[in-house]
Design a protein around this motif. Structure first.
Motif, PDB file in Angstrom:
ATOM      1  N   VAL A  18       0.781  -1.071  -0.065  1.00 43.55           N
ATOM      2  CA  VAL A  18       0.124  -0.026   0.156  1.00 43.55           C
ATOM      3  C   VAL A  18       0.855   1.437  -0.072  1.00 43.55           C
ATOM      4  CG1 VAL A  18      -2.034  -0.759   1.083  1.00 43.55           C
ATOM      5  CG2 VAL A  18      -0.110  -0.025   2.533  1.00 43.55           C
ATOM      6  N   PHE A  19       0.269   2.465  -0.498  1.00 42.85           N
ATOM      7  CA  PHE A  19       1.000   3.757  -0.055  1.00 42.85           C
ATOM      8  C   PHE A  19       0.666   3.979   1.137  1.00 42.85           C
ATOM      9  CE2 PHE A  19       0.623   3.720  -4.916  1.00 42.85           C
ATOM     10  CZ  PHE A  19       2.015   4.152  -5.249  1.00 42.85           C
ATOM     11  N   VAL A  20       1.828   4.682   1.687  1.00 43.70           N
ATOM     12  CA  VAL A  20       1.761   5.153   2.963  1.00 43.70           C
ATOM     13  C   VAL A  20       2.126   6.656   3.001  1.00 43.70           C
ATOM     14  CG1 VAL A  20       2.807   5.091   5.300  1.00 43.70           C
ATOM     15  CG2 VAL A  20       2.418   3.086   3.889  1.00 43.70           C
ATOM     16  N   HIS A  21       1.323   7.494   3.361  1.00 40.34           N
ATOM     17  CA  HIS A  21       1.432   9.079   3.624  1.00 40.34           C
ATOM     18  C   HIS A  21       1.944   9.306   4.881  1.00 40.34           C
ATOM     19  CE1 HIS A  21       0.887  13.093   2.619  1.00 40.34           C
ATOM     20  NE2 HIS A  21       0.275  13.495   3.824  1.00 40.34           N
ATOM     21  N   THR A  22       3.138  10.131   5.002  1.00 39.65           N
ATOM     22  CA  THR A  22       3.694  10.630   6.112  1.00 39.65           C
ATOM     23  C   THR A  22       3.544  11.903   6.255  1.00 39.65           C
ATOM     24  OG1 THR A  22       5.596   8.833   5.827  1.00 39.65           O
ATOM     25  CG2 THR A  22       5.966  10.772   7.509  1.00 39.65           C
ATOM     26  N   LYS A  23       3.025  12.535   7.084  1.00 38.86           N
ATOM     27  CA  LYS A  23       2.580  14.013   7.326  1.00 38.86           C
ATOM     28  C   LYS A  23       3.964  14.665   7.675  1.00 38.86           C
ATOM     29  CE  LYS A  23      -0.100  16.990  10.204  1.00 38.86           C
ATOM     30  NZ  LYS A  23      -1.115  17.215  11.111  1.00 38.86           N
ATOM     31  N   GLY A  24       4.037  15.872   7.096  1.00 40.45           N
ATOM     32  CA  GLY A  24       5.468  16.608   7.388  1.00 40.45           C
ATOM     33  C   GLY A  24       5.402  17.293   8.688  1.00 40.45           C
ATOM     34  N   CYS A  25       6.406  17.781   9.231  1.00 39.90           N
ATOM     35  CA  CYS A  25       6.447  18.559  10.395  1.00 39.90           C
ATOM     36  C   CYS A  25       7.715  19.197  10.515  1.00 39.90           C
ATOM     37  CB  CYS A  25       6.382  17.512  11.379  1.00 39.90           C
ATOM     38  SG  CYS A  25       7.656  16.391  11.649  1.00 39.90           S
ATOM     39  N   SER A  26       7.857  20.065  11.400  1.00 40.89           N
ATOM     40  CA  SER A  26       9.040  20.908  11.833  1.00 40.89           C
ATOM     41  C   SER A  26       9.534  20.304  13.254  1.00 40.89           C
ATOM     42  CB  SER A  26       8.857  22.358  12.162  1.00 40.89           C
ATOM     43  OG  SER A  26       8.542  22.750  10.775  1.00 40.89           O
ATOM     44  N   ILE A  27      10.741  20.252  13.222  1.00 40.19           N
ATOM     45  CA  ILE A  27      11.423  19.661  14.544  1.00 40.19           C
ATOM     46  C   ILE A  27      12.722  20.476  15.073  1.00 40.19           C
ATOM     47  CG2 ILE A  27      12.929  17.578  15.533  1.00 40.19           C
ATOM     48  CD1 ILE A  27      11.656  15.878  13.310  1.00 40.19           C
ATOM     49  N   GLN A  28      12.590  20.800  16.383  1.00 36.26           N
ATOM     50  CA  GLN A  28      13.471  21.517  16.848  1.00 36.26           C
ATOM     51  C   GLN A  28      14.566  20.880  17.607  1.00 36.26           C
ATOM     52  OE1 GLN A  28      11.417  23.797  19.915  1.00 36.26           O
ATOM     53  NE2 GLN A  28      10.682  25.568  18.484  1.00 36.26           N
ATOM     54  N   LEU A  29      15.890  21.246  17.245  1.00 36.72           N
ATOM     55  CA  LEU A  29      16.825  20.286  17.641  1.00 36.72           C
ATOM     56  C   LEU A  29      18.014  21.229  18.361  1.00 36.72           C
ATOM     57  CD1 LEU A  29      17.975  18.609  14.181  1.00 36.72           C
ATOM     58  CD2 LEU A  29      16.346  17.529  16.097  1.00 36.72           C
ATOM     59  N   GLU A  30      18.648  20.498  19.367  1.00 41.88           N
ATOM     60  CA  GLU A  30      19.696  21.080  20.261  1.00 41.88           C
ATOM     61  C   GLU A  30      20.953  20.271  20.404  1.00 41.88           C
ATOM     62  OE1 GLU A  30      21.436  24.039  21.439  1.00 41.88           O
ATOM     63  OE2 GLU A  30      19.163  24.515  21.863  1.00 41.88           O
ATOM     64  N   LEU A  33      25.189  19.103  25.597  1.00 42.12           N
ATOM     65  CA  LEU A  33      25.521  18.125  26.708  1.00 42.12           C
ATOM     66  C   LEU A  33      24.432  17.338  27.199  1.00 42.12           C
ATOM     67  CD1 LEU A  33      27.637  16.863  28.504  1.00 42.12           C
ATOM     68  CD2 LEU A  33      27.323  18.718  29.983  1.00 42.12           C
ATOM     69  N   VAL A  34      23.153  17.841  27.175  1.00 43.69           N
ATOM     70  CA  VAL A  34      21.817  16.843  27.593  1.00 43.69           C
ATOM     71  C   VAL A  34      21.657  15.708  26.305  1.00 43.69           C
ATOM     72  CG1 VAL A  34      19.665  16.802  27.641  1.00 43.69           C
ATOM     73  CG2 VAL A  34      20.921  18.834  28.759  1.00 43.69           C
ATOM     74  N   SER A  35      21.997  16.234  25.312  1.00 43.79           N
ATOM     75  CA  SER A  35      21.807  15.622  24.016  1.00 43.79           C
ATOM     76  C   SER A  35      22.874  14.360  23.967  1.00 43.79           C
ATOM     77  CB  SER A  35      21.807  16.188  22.584  1.00 43.79           C
ATOM     78  OG  SER A  35      20.877  17.320  22.659  1.00 43.79           O
ATOM     79  N   ILE A  36      24.113  14.678  24.206  1.00 43.81           N
ATOM     80  CA  ILE A  36      25.207  13.801  24.199  1.00 43.81           C
ATOM     81  C   ILE A  36      25.063  12.551  25.483  1.00 43.81           C
ATOM     82  CG2 ILE A  36      27.796  13.594  24.713  1.00 43.81           C
ATOM     83  CD1 ILE A  36      27.921  15.963  22.858  1.00 43.81           C
ATOM     84  N   ILE A  62      20.434  12.444  16.419  1.00 45.97           N
ATOM     85  CA  ILE A  62      19.446  13.484  15.908  1.00 45.97           C
ATOM     86  C   ILE A  62      18.060  13.388  16.780  1.00 45.97           C
ATOM     87  CG2 ILE A  62      17.841  14.243  14.136  1.00 45.97           C
ATOM     88  CD1 ILE A  62      20.039  13.399  12.148  1.00 45.97           C
ATOM     89  N   LYS A  63      17.548  12.106  17.049  1.00 48.94           N
ATOM     90  CA  LYS A  63      16.634  11.981  17.929  1.00 48.94           C
ATOM     91  C   LYS A  63      16.664  12.552  19.214  1.00 48.94           C
ATOM     92  CE  LYS A  63      15.020   7.562  15.696  1.00 48.94           C
ATOM     93  NZ  LYS A  63      14.994   6.229  15.660  1.00 48.94           N
ATOM     94  N   CYS A  64      18.179  12.231  19.936  1.00 48.37           N
ATOM     95  CA  CYS A  64      18.554  12.586  20.960  1.00 48.37           C
ATOM     96  C   CYS A  64      18.483  14.040  21.218  1.00 48.37           C
ATOM     97  CB  CYS A  64      19.774  12.179  21.588  1.00 48.37           C
ATOM     98  SG  CYS A  64      20.012  10.288  21.831  1.00 48.37           S
ATOM     99  N   MET A  65      18.607  14.741  20.028  1.00 47.84           N
ATOM    100  CA  MET A  65      19.032  16.417  19.874  1.00 47.84           C
ATOM    101  C   MET A  65      17.491  16.864  20.127  1.00 47.84           C
ATOM    102  SD  MET A  65      21.769  16.706  16.892  1.00 47.84           S
ATOM    103  CE  MET A  65      21.554  18.496  16.849  1.00 47.84           C
ATOM    104  N   SER A  66      16.619  15.966  19.513  1.00 50.79           N
ATOM    105  CA  SER A  66      15.055  16.671  19.488  1.00 50.79           C
ATOM    106  C   SER A  66      14.607  17.089  20.672  1.00 50.79           C
ATOM    107  CB  SER A  66      14.156  15.516  18.970  1.00 50.79           C
ATOM    108  OG  SER A  66      14.518  15.170  17.934  1.00 50.79           O
ATOM    109  N   ILE A  67      13.999  18.543  20.636  1.00 46.61           N
ATOM    110  CA  ILE A  67      13.199  19.253  21.540  1.00 46.61           C
ATOM    111  C   ILE A  67      11.658  19.098  21.522  1.00 46.61           C
ATOM    112  CG2 ILE A  67      12.623  21.396  22.753  1.00 46.61           C
ATOM    113  CD1 ILE A  67      15.608  22.175  21.972  1.00 46.61           C
ATOM    114  N   THR A  68      11.507  19.051  20.281  1.00 39.74           N
ATOM    115  CA  THR A  68      10.090  18.748  19.953  1.00 39.74           C
ATOM    116  C   THR A  68       9.533  17.174  20.491  1.00 39.74           C
ATOM    117  OG1 THR A  68      10.542  20.131  18.001  1.00 39.74           O
ATOM    118  CG2 THR A  68       8.473  18.825  18.255  1.00 39.74           C
ATOM    119  N   GLN A  69       8.121  17.156  20.950  1.00 44.33           N
ATOM    120  CA  GLN A  69       7.475  16.249  21.684  1.00 44.33           C
ATOM    121  C   GLN A  69       6.981  15.351  20.540  1.00 44.33           C
ATOM    122  OE1 GLN A  69       8.845  14.959  24.871  1.00 44.33           O
ATOM    123  NE2 GLN A  69      10.029  16.786  24.780  1.00 44.33           N
ATOM    124  N   ASN A  70       6.826  14.127  20.912  1.00 42.56           N
ATOM    125  CA  ASN A  70       5.906  13.251  20.032  1.00 42.56           C
ATOM    126  C   ASN A  70       6.036  13.174  18.577  1.00 42.56           C
ATOM    127  OD1 ASN A  70       4.574  12.616  22.523  1.00 42.56           O
ATOM    128  ND2 ASN A  70       3.235  14.804  22.341  1.00 42.56           N
TER     129      ASN A  70
END
Length: 179
Positions: A18-30, A33-36, A62-70
């Protein structure tokens, strides 16, 4: 902080046919030291090494850098190349105007982990709120604190005698005296 934009994507899921549609979004990254710390706790290895990281490890950072939730994990797989380049540029940016004249850095044989950086922060009385700064800015602050906390170099006896002789000669000339 860096904001990346991931566009909406429609792709074919071969498993379900099947075709799968992924919704676009904006992600804030930082990049901080917390990310590391998050990344090192997952991978049980130091992040700040010259050792190549696998694509899986890079994506996880990159996931660890994410500030944006969910944000769904599948969204990270759809990050476009131009946004990945932005992330790489952001991570390597100095984020400070401070420039050091010497290129030699002492103690480079030590493996630097997040705990070592936290130790430096405690030792130098750097507040823990700085753990959310861009990592390069935090490391620059640590380096500046180390430089400023070093004892002043003592002047060698010969240098002191020569300097005093020059000062005395300049004073004699300025005051038109012989001593």
């Amino acid at each position: 902080m860096l904001v990346i934009n991931i566009p909406s994507i429609e792709k074919w899921d071969e498993k379900r046919s099947v075709f799968v549609h992924t919704k676009g979004c904006s992600i804030q990254l930082e990049h901080s030291l917390v990310s590391i710390s998050k990344w090192e706790s997952r991978w049980n290895q130091p992040f700040l090494t010259k050792k190549e990281k696998t694509p899986e490890q890079i994506l996880d950072y990159i996931k660890c850098m994410s500030i944006t939730q969910n944000i769904s994990d599948t969204v990270y797989n759809d990050i476009p190349a131009n946004e990945l380049n932005k992330i790489i540029d952001y991570i390597s940016a100095p984020m400070t105007a401070t420039v050091f004249s010497d290129t030699k850095v002492a103690g480079r044989n030590e493996t630097i982990t997040s705990e070592v950086i936290y130790y430096w922060m405690v030792t130098l009385n750097i507040p823990f709120e700085c753990q959310k700064w861009h990592l390069n800015r935090l490391l620059t602050l640590i380096r500046v604190c180390n430089i400023k906390n070093q004892p002043k170099k003592k002047i060698k006896t010969n240098e002191l005698i020569n300097r005093n002789a020059q000062l005395n000669a300049a004073r004699r000339q300025r005051l038109n005296t012989r001593g």
